[in-house]
Design a protein around this motif. Sequence first.
Motif, PDB file in Angstrom:
ATOM      1  N   UNK A 266       0.862  -1.186   0.000  1.00 37.83           N
ATOM      2  CA  UNK A 266       0.000   0.000   0.000  1.00 37.83           C
ATOM      3  C   UNK A 266       0.895   1.232   0.000  1.00 37.83           C
ATOM      4  N   UNK A 267       0.725   2.116  -0.996  1.00 38.29           N
ATOM      5  CA  UNK A 267       1.502   3.356  -1.056  1.00 38.29           C
ATOM      6  C   UNK A 267       0.594   4.539  -0.754  1.00 38.29           C
ATOM      7  N   UNK A 268       1.187   5.615  -0.256  1.00 39.13           N
ATOM      8  CA  UNK A 268       0.425   6.828   0.057  1.00 39.13           C
ATOM      9  C   UNK A 268       1.388   8.000   0.144  1.00 39.13           C
ATOM     10  N   UNK A 269       0.839   9.197   0.035  1.00 42.55           N
ATOM     11  CA  UNK A 269       1.610  10.424   0.226  1.00 42.55           C
ATOM     12  C   UNK A 269       1.312  10.995   1.608  1.00 42.55           C
ATOM     13  N   UNK A 270       2.343  11.482   2.262  1.00 42.52           N
ATOM     14  CA  UNK A 270       2.217  11.967   3.638  1.00 42.52           C
ATOM     15  C   UNK A 270       1.316  13.196   3.723  1.00 42.52           C
ATOM     16  N   UNK A 271       0.547  13.234   4.801  1.00 42.49           N
ATOM     17  CA  UNK A 271      -0.182  14.433   5.190  1.00 42.49           C
ATOM     18  C   UNK A 271       0.369  14.853   6.548  1.00 42.49           C
ATOM     19  N   UNK A 272       0.470  16.158   6.797  1.00 42.61           N
ATOM     20  CA  UNK A 272       1.279  16.625   7.914  1.00 42.61           C
ATOM     21  C   UNK A 272       0.500  17.117   9.129  1.00 42.61           C
ATOM     22  N   UNK A 273      -0.822  16.970   9.120  1.00 44.44           N
ATOM     23  CA  UNK A 273      -1.580  17.257  10.327  1.00 44.44           C
ATOM     24  C   UNK A 273      -1.310  16.154  11.348  1.00 44.44           C
TER      25      UNK A 273
ATOM     26  N   UNK B  36       5.183  14.463  -0.613  1.00 41.07           N
ATOM     27  CA  UNK B  36       4.641  14.924  -1.890  1.00 41.07           C
ATOM     28  C   UNK B  36       3.918  16.261  -1.792  1.00 41.07           C
ATOM     29  N   UNK B  37       3.303  16.569  -0.650  1.00 41.31           N
ATOM     30  CA  UNK B  37       2.404  17.722  -0.544  1.00 41.31           C
ATOM     31  C   UNK B  37       3.130  19.056  -0.658  1.00 41.31           C
ATOM     32  N   UNK B  38       4.381  19.105  -0.236  1.00 42.41           N
ATOM     33  CA  UNK B  38       5.152  20.356  -0.243  1.00 42.41           C
ATOM     34  C   UNK B  38       6.129  20.399  -1.414  1.00 42.41           C
ATOM     35  N   UNK B  39       6.500  21.603  -1.803  1.00 42.84           N
ATOM     36  CA  UNK B  39       7.575  21.754  -2.799  1.00 42.84           C
ATOM     37  C   UNK B  39       8.872  21.221  -2.202  1.00 42.84           C
ATOM     38  N   UNK B  40       9.141  21.591  -0.962  1.00 44.16           N
ATOM     39  CA  UNK B  40      10.295  21.089  -0.208  1.00 44.16           C
ATOM     40  C   UNK B  40       9.751  20.409   1.040  1.00 44.16           C
ATOM     41  N   UNK B  41      10.106  19.151   1.258  1.00 46.93           N
ATOM     42  CA  UNK B  41       9.539  18.399   2.363  1.00 46.93           C
ATOM     43  C   UNK B  41       9.970  18.959   3.720  1.00 46.93           C
ATOM     44  N   UNK B  42       9.159  18.760   4.755  1.00 49.99           N
ATOM     45  CA  UNK B  42       9.480  19.249   6.098  1.00 49.99           C
ATOM     46  C   UNK B  42      10.784  18.661   6.637  1.00 49.99           C
ATOM     47  N   UNK B  43      11.378  19.387   7.566  1.00 54.56           N
ATOM     48  CA  UNK B  43      12.586  18.989   8.308  1.00 54.56           C
ATOM     49  C   UNK B  43      13.874  19.186   7.509  1.00 54.56           C
ATOM     50  N   UNK B  44      13.769  19.652   6.271  1.00 54.44           N
ATOM     51  CA  UNK B  44      14.972  19.793   5.446  1.00 54.44           C
ATOM     52  C   UNK B  44      15.615  21.170   5.583  1.00 54.44           C
ATOM     53  N   UNK B  45      14.807  22.207   5.655  1.00 53.46           N
ATOM     54  CA  UNK B  45      15.326  23.574   5.721  1.00 53.46           C
ATOM     55  C   UNK B  45      15.469  23.983   7.183  1.00 53.46           C
TER      56      UNK B  45
ATOM     57  N   UNK C 115       4.467  30.082   1.488  1.00 54.09           N
ATOM     58  CA  UNK C 115       3.818  30.199   2.800  1.00 54.09           C
ATOM     59  C   UNK C 115       3.091  28.904   3.158  1.00 54.09           C
ATOM     60  N   UNK C 116       2.483  28.250   2.181  1.00 56.39           N
ATOM     61  CA  UNK C 116       1.800  26.985   2.441  1.00 56.39           C
ATOM     62  C   UNK C 116       2.789  25.948   2.964  1.00 56.39           C
ATOM     63  N   UNK C 117       3.956  25.862   2.330  1.00 56.51           N
ATOM     64  CA  UNK C 117       4.995  24.945   2.800  1.00 56.51           C
ATOM     65  C   UNK C 117       5.432  25.307   4.218  1.00 56.51           C
TER      66      UNK C 117
ATOM     67  N   UNK D  17       5.885  24.014   9.922  1.00 52.31           N
ATOM     68  CA  UNK D  17       5.662  24.394  11.320  1.00 52.31           C
ATOM     69  C   UNK D  17       4.811  23.351  12.027  1.00 52.31           C
ATOM     70  N   UNK D  18       3.781  22.835  11.360  1.00 51.59           N
ATOM     71  CA  UNK D  18       2.942  21.795  11.943  1.00 51.59           C
ATOM     72  C   UNK D  18       3.763  20.579  12.340  1.00 51.59           C
ATOM     73  N   UNK D  19       4.722  20.225  11.491  1.00 57.79           N
ATOM     74  CA  UNK D  19       5.544  19.046  11.783  1.00 57.79           C
ATOM     75  C   UNK D  19       6.451  19.277  12.984  1.00 57.79           C
ATOM     76  N   UNK D  20       6.999  20.479  13.092  1.00 57.52           N
ATOM     77  CA  UNK D  20       7.948  20.739  14.175  1.00 57.52           C
ATOM     78  C   UNK D  20       7.253  21.054  15.499  1.00 57.52           C
ATOM     79  N   UNK D  21       6.070  21.661  15.417  1.00 54.75           N
ATOM     80  CA  UNK D  21       5.289  21.972  16.622  1.00 54.75           C
ATOM     81  C   UNK D  21       3.900  21.322  16.464  1.00 54.75           C
TER      82      UNK D  21
END
Length: 565
Positions: A188-195, A220-229, A382-384, A389-393
């Motif tokens: 089963x494959x899926x794309x991450x959601x960050x809520x 997939x949802x972001x141009x740049x995935x969380x935790x990278x920048x 801004x969406x990214x 921010x949701x991922x970190x907090x």
Amino acid sequence: MKRGPLKSPVSKGSKRPKLHGDYDQYFSLNTTYYKNPITCERANEFNNGKRKKPIDFLNGYIATQGKSDDSKTIIHWFRGDLRTHDNTGLFEAIKQFRERKDNISGQLLTIFTINEHDWRAHMDSGWKLKFMMNAVSSLGEKLSKMSIPLHVLHYNPESPSLSNSNHFASWLKEECLNLAKGSGPVLLTANAQYETDELYRDIKMFEQSDSSFKFKVFHDACVIEPKLLTTGKGTQYTVFTPWYKKWAVEATSRMQNSKTFIRELSKDPVKDEEIDFKPLQYELPSEFLSYIPEGAPELPEASEDAAFQVLSDFSSQRAHAYDKKDYLPDEGSSHLSCYITSGLISARYIVSEAAKLTNGALAAKDIKKNSPVQEFIREVAWRDFYKHAFCNWPFLSMDLPYSFELNEMKWSDDQEAFKKWCEGETGVPIVDAIMRKLLCTGFISNRARMITASFLCKNLLLDYRWGERWFRKHLIDFDLASNVGGWGFCSSTGIDAQPYFRILNMELQSKKFDPEGRYIRKWVPELKDCKDVHTFNLERNGYQSAIVDYKKSRERALATYRQIL
């Protein structure tokens, strides 16, 4: 259905949309689903390292997921990614299926799951749900032409249960195994959601893995995935501007150097068999639709082709005038937000197409000199930022402010004032016009959201969470990260928020963004013959006086914020 943005219905005098009447749901969390709301003390454990963040759990699983060469049945699980173009998880599922030497005996399927309890708990908008289900139908039809069936699975437990529960995870695994019909192991494959709820849901799904079932998740949802920048200290940025500069550099590098920045699927069917598309056998319950008014505008066409057309029209007609997007009567925004939220078009593709208008420069060297198109790209960034921010907090999606001390704010408990704000009956023309348009159409521009949010939090001194919940219940393009981020900004309680002493002047906002008063007269027809529709405190025949005094309410807000800050 038609393509493009929602058109406004004709305003008919004093006629008002039908209201659901249940205002209690906006004043606190739904205890049916959240029996033990997180406290600031527990939330701080995410900050001090005592509690592992769900994104770190998920990334740990992603880091160890290898190729599932023995999977006979491959299933992609659509969630917030209702498209075939530039869809990372779907691309990888199809790629692995095509690489199989014995794909004649294997299966490639897709699924979409319905859990009405999630919608109730998250207060998803009826406008959004209706658009989303139309998108699922469009997706199923498109997949059938690729010889890929789409199965819509309805989770209907005996008692309320969210998708982040063990019960849901075991149910979904069983459903996937049943779809496989005994043809070997399932992937089963899926794309991450960050809520936060969705991250814990995927963690539960990973825990279901065994010899018969494997789960893979992709960013997939972001141009740049969380935790990278990150900052020089390796931490998440708390201020947008330095983060944005890094984002632009990284996104530019990927566009120029990565062949997989945009993933294009072959249009050829994956198998030599025809799939008959069958219309969905599911109708949204009336509880989600009852407050959408009769005579509401027709929803935009919910399809990938429509999303591409809206982007194309914006790029060719309005993108270079994006600096005028805040002018309320014309609404010069892209109108892509509902397509992005439901995943009918990827943020990467939007950025790559916009970059063609700027010779590949996502931002100016001096970002204060950004062109209108670069400012549009900045809005996508801004969406990214808010998803990162949701991922970190994680507590940001759990009804807590970024700054814990602001959880002790002494907000007013004036529920009648809140109702007047919701219904566009505050006696402040610009606020009432915006709120009535929201009720009638399910959409208002970003500038309109800022104006009404500032009025609620600063002039009425009402809890920003009341307004945030109202917006999520009524916006066709509701996205939790952006909604919480925007309300946090306007109420000075969120990450990189405006200073508490910045309180928008409603009269100045009205004159600047609706100078002729056309927007106000359209949505507040009581004022159609009124010469002055801008002045805050002014007696007008047939229209009530403002429920607050601007100067006094400003002073009250400043004094209340100073007590905390």
